[in-house]
Scaffold this motif. Sequence first.
Motif, PDB file in Angstrom:
ATOM      1  N   SER A 164       0.782  -1.029   0.039  1.00  0.00           N
ATOM      2  CA  SER A 164       0.109  -0.014  -0.069  1.00  0.00           C
ATOM      3  C   SER A 164       0.692   1.298  -0.005  1.00  0.00           C
ATOM      4  CB  SER A 164      -0.988   0.208   1.389  1.00  0.00           C
ATOM      5  OG  SER A 164      -1.837  -1.123   1.157  1.00  0.00           O
ATOM      6  N   ALA A 165       1.905   1.252   0.918  1.00  0.00           N
ATOM      7  CA  ALA A 165       2.812   2.653   0.928  1.00  0.00           C
ATOM      8  C   ALA A 165       3.627   2.821   0.141  1.00  0.00           C
ATOM      9  CB  ALA A 165       3.189   2.724   2.467  1.00  0.00           C
ATOM     10  N   PHE A 166       3.182   3.171  -1.340  1.00  0.00           N
ATOM     11  CA  PHE A 166       4.183   3.329  -2.481  1.00  0.00           C
ATOM     12  C   PHE A 166       4.277   4.973  -2.367  1.00  0.00           C
ATOM     13  CE2 PHE A 166       2.350  -0.395  -3.664  1.00  0.00           C
ATOM     14  CZ  PHE A 166       3.482  -1.236  -4.066  1.00  0.00           C
ATOM     15  N   VAL A 167       5.696   5.319  -2.761  1.00  0.00           N
ATOM     16  CA  VAL A 167       6.192   6.744  -2.808  1.00  0.00           C
ATOM     17  C   VAL A 167       6.954   6.951  -3.913  1.00  0.00           C
ATOM     18  CG1 VAL A 167       6.257   7.003  -0.126  1.00  0.00           C
ATOM     19  CG2 VAL A 167       8.288   6.181  -1.518  1.00  0.00           C
ATOM     20  N   GLU A 168       7.103   8.017  -4.266  1.00  0.00           N
ATOM     21  CA  GLU A 168       7.966   8.470  -5.321  1.00  0.00           C
ATOM     22  C   GLU A 168       9.311   9.252  -4.791  1.00  0.00           C
ATOM     23  OE1 GLU A 168       8.148  11.584  -9.316  1.00  0.00           O
ATOM     24  OE2 GLU A 168       6.590  11.432  -8.097  1.00  0.00           O
TER      25      GLU A 168
END
Length: 210
Positions: free
Chosen positions: A68-72
Amino acid sequence: MAPRRLSSGGEVDRDTRLPFRFNGTSYEGFAGDTLASALLANGVDVVASSPIQQRPRGVMTAGIEEPSAFVEITAPTIDVITPATTVELEPGLVAAGRSGIGRLPPNGRPSPRRCEPRNAHVDMLVVGGGIAGLRTAVEAVEAGEDVILVDERSRLGGNPFWSAQESAATERIANSVARLEESPEAVVLRRATALGLYDDGYVVVHERSL
């Protein structure tokens, strides 16, 4: 420092503070934090949103399996989409939550970190650097085999570092790691994920740099 920071334990160095930015807000974490652990320690529950309904998404796990915790990441390197649980906190880190699909860097700006493909032929590939994986790799080296050991974390040893067994296992783990690192027959890849097993024993491994 933060509402959810424990006073001791874990892999963090509480004497080394690291500032970072997430979604335009400045925070502070410690050396040894992942972006996920630093955000949680600072009281940040929502990291991203679902791609269709835009429901809030938070941290669900502690590793590469994070769903769930996707980042750029936009500084100091570039990663268009990655789990926050695998991003090690470093000076100058700038990140933002990402919903489902990564975006190419603006103006085609390349990452300063290079991806260098390598091929290796070994007698044994060990996936996982816990106690069992370390013992297996050491036994293979002592039998004269060429070995590669890969583990997704920067610190080898697996679950004992997160349990009451830590003190009993620390010396055994340290001895196994030292044996592998001093052996010309062994290669140890930290921050590395085995992505798939294919025909003829071909395995793709992605090693992340820091």
